[in-house]
Scaffold this motif. Structure first.
Motif, PDB file in Angstrom:
ATOM      1  N   SER A  96       0.836  -1.207   0.000  1.00  0.00           N
ATOM      2  CA  SER A  96       0.000   0.000   0.000  1.00  0.00           C
ATOM      3  C   SER A  96       0.865   1.249   0.000  1.00  0.00           C
ATOM      4  O   SER A  96       0.598   2.221  -0.721  1.00  0.00           O
ATOM      5  CB  SER A  96      -0.930   0.000   1.211  1.00  0.00           C
ATOM      6  OG  SER A  96      -1.871  -1.052   1.122  1.00  0.00           O
ATOM      7  N   LEU A 148      -6.226   2.512  -4.008  1.00  0.00           N
ATOM      8  CA  LEU A 148      -5.908   1.910  -2.717  1.00  0.00           C
ATOM      9  C   LEU A 148      -7.132   1.353  -2.008  1.00  0.00           C
ATOM     10  O   LEU A 148      -7.028   0.425  -1.220  1.00  0.00           O
ATOM     11  CB  LEU A 148      -5.216   2.937  -1.811  1.00  0.00           C
ATOM     12  CG  LEU A 148      -3.765   3.250  -2.182  1.00  0.00           C
ATOM     13  CD1 LEU A 148      -3.295   4.487  -1.448  1.00  0.00           C
ATOM     14  CD2 LEU A 148      -2.859   2.079  -1.859  1.00  0.00           C
ATOM     15  N   GLY A 152      -6.179   2.123   2.071  1.00  0.00           N
ATOM     16  CA  GLY A 152      -5.711   3.475   2.348  1.00  0.00           C
ATOM     17  C   GLY A 152      -6.349   4.083   3.566  1.00  0.00           C
ATOM     18  O   GLY A 152      -6.301   5.289   3.755  1.00  0.00           O
TER      19      GLY A 152
END
Length: 337
Positions: A96, A148, A152
């Motif tokens: 990520s 993401l 995220g």
């Protein structure tokens, strides 16, 4: 090999957060101060960024579009391709952060510096960095939300509201007040540089403190860090080659290709760190690690390339008088015969 002193300060801040993380009431104070620091940073970005100068560069639109394609299309595509390395090489959390790294805008200062050293098109590098910074204010959060997803930190209405309040509103306010505060900021550039860096150090301390308290660093081993460095080295090499040979294929002259390579292959630590603190929340400490490593790597590699390009240019310039003298001598000999 340049070692950025700011990276040393960042690593020291990480060490401080590991030894003395903010907890309880201190964590609340640090979090509030970090939120204010992010807003201040983006206000200063907006107040210092000359939109007029950036727009003046529209006449060289092909170069700027090429840099934007490298920054916000080629980089993210390579980041998405790296998903196949999860979980064998990169953990999901590190991936990520790696993907976020590919979404961050380009640098301004180092792109200009390396372009100047390599004797490239410095005005083009200035405009390209400005365009990338302007675009990144909007594109980086939007791309992060799209690519993401929940990794995220969850892009709810609340998180989107934080993006608007902490990033966009201060930036627009800075742009709006630039006419009145721009001169003051220019006169106190050195002092405000310390404010910038101090604010980012506060953001990093807060993020890594939260990570230590929640135990996220137990997910990272030395072997994983080495693997991350290897993946980032491949990413940087790919973008350096793509930006240089792609610009050559598109017919750009040498000076423009230098500006495209340095502006199109780098990522901004100063823009990425505060964005990550807003976008990732509790996971920000792992999210910014790939960006911090990539930042130092790009400085070291690009410094070597810039010096090499400078020597190549010097050799070309020194060859021209000799070639002209040879042609003159040959012409004189022919007339004499």
């Amino acid at each position: 090999m340049p070692v950025d002193p700011y990276i040393v300060a960042l690593l020291g801040t990480v060490g401080l957060a590991a030894l003395l993380p903010a907890r309880g009431g201190a964590a609340d104070v640090a979090s509030g101060a970090s939120t204010g620091a992010v807003a201040l940073l983006f206000f200063l970005y907006g107040a210092r960024l000359s939109t007029r100068e950036a727009m003046d560069g529209l006449k060289h639109w092909r170069l700027h579009v090429t840099v934007l394609v490298c920054t916000f299309m080629a980089f993210p595509l390579l980041g998405l391709a790296a998903k196949g390395l999860v979980p064998y090489v990169l953990t999901p959390a590190l991936y990520s952060g790696f993907l976020f790294l590919t979404l961050v805008p380009s640098t301004i200062q180092s792109s200009i510096a390396f372009t100047s050293i390599a004797r490239g098109n410095v005005p083009a590098a200035i405009c390209a960095g400005s365009f990338s910074s302007l675009a990144g204010i909007l594109l980086t959060p939007l791309l992060a939300a799209a690519l993401l997803g929940n990794s995220g930190g969850g892009f709810s209405a609340d998180s989107l509201g934080k993006i608007v309040l902490q990033l966009l509103v201060p930036f627009v306010a800075g742009q709006s007040l630039r006419r009145w505060v721009g001169g003051f900021l220019a006169r106190h550039k050195k002092v405000l540089g310390y404010v910038d860096r101090g604010s980012i150090l506060l953001v990093v301390y807060t993020a890594f403190s939260q990570g230590m308290v929640e135990g996220v660093w137990h997910q990272v081993t030395p072997l994983r860090l080495l693997a991350l460095l290897g993946v980032e080295a491949v990413l940087l090499a790919a973008m350096l080659a793509l930006s240089w040979y792609g610009a050559k294929r598109l017919g750009f002259p040498r000076g423009d290709r230098i500006a495209i390579q340095f502006a199109g292959s780098k990522k901004s630590l100063s823009a990425g760190l505060p964005m990550a603190s807003v976008l990732f929340g509790a996971q920000a400490s792992l999210a910014v690690l790939p960006l911090m490593l990539f930042h130092q790597m790009q400085l070291m590699v690009c410094a070597v390339i810039a010096k090499r390009r400078s020597r190549d240019q010097e050799e070309c310039v020194s060859e021209r008088p000799r070639a002209a003298a040879s042609r003159t001598a040959a012409g004189t000999g022919t007339r004499s015969g």
